[in-house]
Design an enzyme around this catalytic site. Structure first.
Site, PDB file in Angstrom:
ATOM      1  CD1 TRP A   1     -16.691  15.493  12.325  1.00 35.55           C
ATOM      2  CD2 TRP A   1     -17.546  13.704  11.280  1.00 35.55           C
ATOM      3  NE1 TRP A   1     -16.380  14.404  13.081  1.00 35.55           N
ATOM      4  CE2 TRP A   1     -16.893  13.288  12.464  1.00 35.55           C
ATOM      5  CE3 TRP A   1     -18.152  12.753  10.473  1.00 35.55           C
ATOM      6  CZ2 TRP A   1     -16.832  11.942  12.846  1.00 35.55           C
ATOM      7  CZ3 TRP A   1     -18.095  11.419  10.852  1.00 35.55           C
ATOM      8  CH2 TRP A   1     -17.438  11.020  12.029  1.00 35.55           C
TER       9      TRP A   1
ATOM     10  CD  GLU B   1      -5.063  -1.858   2.373  1.00 36.97           C
ATOM     11  OE1 GLU B   1      -5.544  -1.290   1.353  1.00 36.97           O
ATOM     12  OE2 GLU B   1      -4.292  -1.298   3.158  1.00 36.97           O
TER      13      GLU B   1
ATOM     14  CB  THR C   1      -0.881   0.048   1.254  1.00 39.92           C
ATOM     15  OG1 THR C   1      -0.024   0.029   2.397  1.00 39.92           O
ATOM     16  CG2 THR C   1      -1.807  -1.132   1.308  1.00 39.92           C
TER      17      THR C   1
ATOM     18  CE  LYS D   1     -11.795  14.827  12.475  1.00 43.54           C
ATOM     19  NZ  LYS D   1     -10.599  14.411  11.717  1.00 43.54           N
TER      20      LYS D   1
END
Lengths: 537, 537
Positions: free
Chosen positions: B441, B327, B181, B436
Site C-alpha cells: 500500500w 456522521e 453527506t 495498491k
C-alpha cells in the site's frame, strides 16, 4: 421524528477504558501516612480499578449494592471511585469527620454491604463498627503495616482478580455514587448520583470557563474525597488525562506546598480556610516557596474573602470561586471576568471574582421571593433555587425531606442570593444565617468577609444574637493573626467605611478558633449555642 | 438502584435560555453580501430565534417537520440553527454547492416542508425549485434589496410572532438537525442529529483539549454552515458565550483576515485550503496584517500539511488538527502534544501536530484488520471504526446503506489508519484512495503532504493509476505557486529524502487547479476519470 444517533450511554466504564487507551502513562501521585510520596500510572489505576470490580463481583456484589469507603485522598480511594461503579455497585463515601452516631446512622441508612477502609482509619471505624452492619471489611494497608487480625486485606482482595472481568450492562441513570450531606441541622440525607450525572458534571467542570482541566494539567485535590465527590475532580482528571496529586491525610500548608512545588501542580482546589493556611505559610517564609508555574485555584465551600484572592494573586495562585452543594454534584456556578470588564478598576474586578458567578451549562438557577421570580437586578435578594441534570431530585429513602424541592421541581438550596442581568449570582447568606434586625436583613457573610479584610484578622464569623428591641443584632467572633492586635473600636471603625451604622456588629469577641463543621465550614449553630446566654449591654 | 438525579433532558431550549440569561450582550457579527459588517447581540439572537420558532408554529410546523435552509454563514442562519429545533422542527441545511439534481434529491428525500433562503441564493434555488416540493419559502433579505414577488419575506414571518411562544415538550433523543453527506460516490445520505447528540458534541468540543472555547473567545467560522454543522461551532459558541463572527459568502483570504483583525478573533476554523489561501495573503504582503492576538485554528476536512502548520505558526496562527465526518457530528478526534513531548525536537512535534490525534471523551475508536482489532503500535494500518453518543447509527430512510455499520454497531469510516498506545490516530488514507502497488500500500495522503512541503508547490493530489505490471502506480497532480517553478526531477529528488523509491510517484503533471468537492476537498474521483486513459511510458 427521532435522531438517528447511537444509543450510547454515559457510563463510567467508557471513561475508564479511555484512561487506558489514551492516558496509560499519566501519573497518579499520593502521599502516604508516613508522608512519603508514592506514584503509579493511569495504566496501573485502570488495572487495579478493574481488579477491584472483578474481585467485588467475586465476593458477591450485585448491581446497586452499596460499598462504603472510609478513606483519605489516595490512590486506593480513586480505585474505589472507579472500580465500585464499573462493577455496578454504588460507592458510598463515609465522612470520617462525623460523629460515630452519625456514621452509624449513615452506614445503616445507606444499607452499606461492604467497606473499604484505610488502615490508619481503623480507630475511626472502631467507634461505630459494632453498630453498623458491614458484611465484609477490606483494609487498605496504606501505612505499610500488616493488616490487623480479623480484617481482610484489600491487596489480597485485588489479587483474586484474574483479568477476565466484563462490565455489567449499565443504564446511564443507574446509581454510581452516594454522599450524605453534612447539614448542621436534622439528620444527614443521602444524595445518589447516577453515571450520567457524574459524567455530565465532569464534562461541564472540565470546560475553560469552569475548572479548565486538560491533559497538560496537574491537579492537586485538597478537598476531601469523602465529601461531595471531592468536587468531582478525581473523575474529571481521569476524564481529561490530567496528572492527579493526592495529599493523603496531610492537609497542612507545608505538606501541600511541597506537593505543589515537587509535582508541578497547575490546578489545586480547596476551601478558603485551606488557602488561608497556605497564604500564611507563604507569607511567614518569604522566598522559601518557588512555585514552578501559575496555579489555578478553584475554591468553594464558602466565599473566599476578597483579601485572600488579592493576596494569593501576588503569589501566583489565582482563586476562581465556584458555588455548589452536595445536592448539585457539587458544581453549579463559577465566576469570572467578562470581556467588557477588562478595563475596570482592580477593586471592581475583585468584587466580581468574589461573587459566586454564573451557572454551568444545563444548570438553571432562579431567585424567588414570595413565590415569584425576583428581578435580575443584582439587588433583590431571594431564595436561590436550582435544577439540572446533576441536581438531586430526592434524597435516599427520606420522603419527609421532599419539602426541599418546590412543587415545580426546583431544588431549594437554602441560600439567599441576588442575580444580575448577566446571570451572576451573589450569595447574601444562608437563609438561616441572615440576621434580622429591626425588620431589615443583615448579611453575616458580607460582614465576615469585610472583617477578614482587616490586616490583624485571621478569621471571623458573624451571627445574629437575640435582642430585646431589634429582634436580632450581629455579633462578631474574631480570631486574630499570631502576634497581631486589634480592638473592637478599631474593627468597628474599619467596617464603618463600607457598612451603614445599623449593620455593624454591636459586639466583637476574640477567640482562639472558630468551631467548624466536618468539612471545614464555620459551625454557626455551635457559635449560636455558645452565645445563647449573651446579654447585650 | 437508580440515581436520584433530576430527569433533565439535554435539549436546545435550555441552551437558548442560557444565552439570554447570561450572554445577552455578547455580539454576533456577520458580513453581508455587499461586504458591509452587521452586528447584534445574543439578546437579539434569542428574541429572533424564538420569534422564528413561534412564527413557524403559527404557519403549522409540527414536531419533526423538516425546515430546509439554503444560506451562507450569517445571523439568520444561526437563528435557523436554534429557532427550528426549539420549535420541535428539524433544520435541514442544504449544501448550496451541490448539483441541482442532488439538491432536488436531497430536499425530496428529507421531505422538506419549508425553506429559508438567502436572497442572494435565489438563483441557486431556481435551479431545483420546481422539482423540490417546498410548501412555503421564506426569503431572508440579506442583500437589502426588496424580496422578489412570489416569495415570502423572512422578516415578515418573524414579525408575526408576539412573544407568547412556549417550547414544545422535547425528548433529548428527538431529531433537531439533518445534514446530507457529500460523498463522492453513491447518492447523498442523510444524517439526523438529536438534541442530545448536538449538546454532548458541544460540551466535548468546548473542552480545553479540543477546540477550547470560552466566553472570552471570539470565534470566526470559516467552514460553511451548510456542511456538517459548521463543525458544531455555532452551537458551541452560543453554549459558551463566545462572540461569533460569520463571513457570509466572502471566503477570500483578504475578507477573512480583515475580520480576524477588526473583530479581535481568537479562534478561527477552516479547512487546510482556506488556511493555505490566508497564508499566501500573509506572505504576499509582509507587515500588512497585524493580528491583535494569537489565533487558535482548528482545522479538519483533510490533514493540514506540516509545512502549512509551520508557516502559520510564524504568523501567530496555530493549527490544531481535528478529524471527523458528517456522521460523527463531526468532531471525533483532536491532536495535541503530550507533556512528555515537551523536549522533543521541533520536527517530531510537527509530526504529532499533523496526526489526527486522540478521540474525544465518549468517542471510541478502533482499528480493525481482517475483522480483528489491530495492535496499537502506531504502525499497523487497518479500517478505522468509531462509536459514541454523537455518531450516526443509521441514515435517514436508507436501509440499504446499513453496511456502513459493523454487525456489532460500530460505524465504518472508510478511512485506513494506525493507532498508537496513547490513542493517537494517524490516517493513512481513505480506503478507496490507497494506492495498491505490487502488493504494497502507498498512502496518497502522505505523498500529497510531502509534495506540498516543497517551496514551489501550492497544492498537490496523488492518485493511483492502473499499471500493467504493478496493478497501480502513483501519479502526482501539482499546482505550482504563482511565478514558482519546479520540474518533476526536482520534486522526485525532494521526495527521495523521505520515501522509498517504489513509493515515489512515477509521473508529475502540472495543472492550474485541482478539482474539488462542494466542501473544498480534492475530488479524486474526477482526477481519476481525467487520467483514465493515462499511458505509463
Amino acid at each position: 421524528m427521532r435522531g438517528r444517533m447511537m444509543d450510547f450511554p454515559l457510563t463510567l466504564p467508557t471513561l475508564l477504558e479511555r484512561a487506558k487507551n489514551q492516558f496509560s502513562r499519566v501519573e497518579l501521585v499520593w502521599r502516604r501516612p508516613d508522608k512519603s510520596v508514592s506514584r503509579y500510572t493511569f495504566g496501573d489505576l485502570y488495572r487495579r480499578s478493574r481488579a477491584l470490580a472483578e474481585a467485588l463481583a467475586r465476593v458477591g456484589l450485585k448491581k446497586g449494592d452499596r460499598v462504603a469507603s472510609l478513606m483519605w485522598n489516595n490512590a486506593a480511594h480513586v480505585e474505589a471511585y472507579l472500580g465500585v461503579p464499573v462493577a455496578g455497585g454504588v460507592l458510598h463515601t463515609l465522612n470520617l469527620r462525623l460523629h460515630p452516631s452519625e456514621l452509624t446512622f449513615i452506614a445503616n441508612h445507606a444499607d452499606d454491604r461492604f467497606l473499604i477502609v484505610d488502615d490508619v482509619l481503623l480507630p475511626c471505624l472502631e467507634s461505630f463498627r459494632r453498630e453498623a452492619h458491614f458484611e465484609r471489611i477490606f483494609v487498605v494497608p496504606s501505612s505499610g503495616a500488616p493488616v490487623p487480625a480479623g480484617f481482610e486485606n484489600y491487596e489480597f482482595l485485588l489479587a483474586t482478580a484474574n483479568g477476565t472481568f466484563a462490565y455489567p450492562t449499565l443504564d446511564e441513570n443507574d446509581a454510581a455514587v452516594m454522599c450524605f450531606t453534612s447539614g448542621t441541622t436534622g439528620r444527614p440525607k443521602g444524595v445518589v448520583y447516577s453515571h450520567r450525572s457524574i459524567i455530565l458534571h465532569s464534562l461541564a467542570q472540565a470546560m475553560k470557563d469552569s475548572f479548565s482541566v486538560g491533559h497538560q494539567d496537574t491537579v492537586l485535590i485538597m478537598t476531601p474525597m469523602f465529601h461531595a465527590n471531592a468536587w468531582g475532580l478525581p473523575i474529571t482528571s481521569v476524564l481529561t488525562g490530567a496528572k492527579l496529586v493526592l495529599p493523603g491525610q496531610h492537609g497542612d500548608a507545608e505538606s501541600l506546598l511541597r506537593l505543589i512545588v515537587s509535582e508541578n501542580v497547575s490546578i489545586a482546589c480547596g476551601v478558603p480556610t485551606v488557602w488561608l493556611g497556605i497564604l500564611e505559610e507563604l507569607e511567614r517564609n518569604p522566598g522559601k516557596w518557588k512555585l514552578p508555574r501559575e496555579v489555578s485555584a478553584p475554591s468553594g465551600g464558602s466565599a473566599p474573602p476578597e483579601s485572600l484572592i488579592r493576596a494569593l494573586d501576588r503569589h501566583g495562585i489565582h482563586i476562581t470561586h465556584s458555588w455548589g452543594m452536595t445536592e448539585t454534584s457539587p458544581l453549579a456556578t463559577t465566576t469570572g471576568l467578562r470581556t467588557y470588564m477588562e478595563d475596570w478598576p482592580d477593586d471592581e474586578k475583585y468584587k466580581v471574582r468574589s461573587r459566586q458567578g454564573w451557572a454551568s451549562p444545563f444548570i438553571e438557577v432562579r431567585i424567588t421571593r414570595d413565590g415569584r421570580e425576583a428581578p435580575r437586578d443584582g439587588q433583590t435578594a431571594g431564595d436561590l433555587e436550582v435544577r439540572g441534570p446533576w441536581v438531586a431530585s430526592s434524597y435516599h429513602n427520606a420522603p419527609e425531606e421532599q419539602r426541599s424541592w418546590t412543587p415545580d421541581g426546583w431544588f431549594r438550596t437554602g441560600d439567599v442570593a441576588t442575580m444580575d442581568a448577566d446571570g451572576y449570582i451573589r450569595l447574601v447568606d444562608r437563609s438561616k444565617d441572615l440576621i434580622k434586625s429591626g425588620g431589615e436583613w443583615i448579611s453575616s457573610v458580607d460582614l465576615e468577609n469585610a472583617v477578614m479584610g482587616h490586616p490583624a484578622v485571621k478569621e471571623a464569623a458573624v451571627i445574629g444574637v437575640p435582642h430585646p428591641k431589634w429582634e436580632e443584632r450581629p455579633l462578631a467572633v474574631v480570631v486574630l493573626k499570631q502576634d497581631a492586635k486589634a480592638t473592637p473600636e478599631e474593627l468597628r471603625a474599619f467596617l464603618a467605611a463600607r457598612f451603614a451604622k445599623w449593620q455593624i456588629p454591636d459586639a466583637f469577641i476574640f477567640v482562639d478558633a472558630i468551631p467548624r463543621t466536618s468539612v471545614g465550614k464555620f459551625l454557626k449553630s455551635k457559635l449560636r449555642d455558645q452565645c445563647a446566654g449573651w446579654k447585650w449591654e
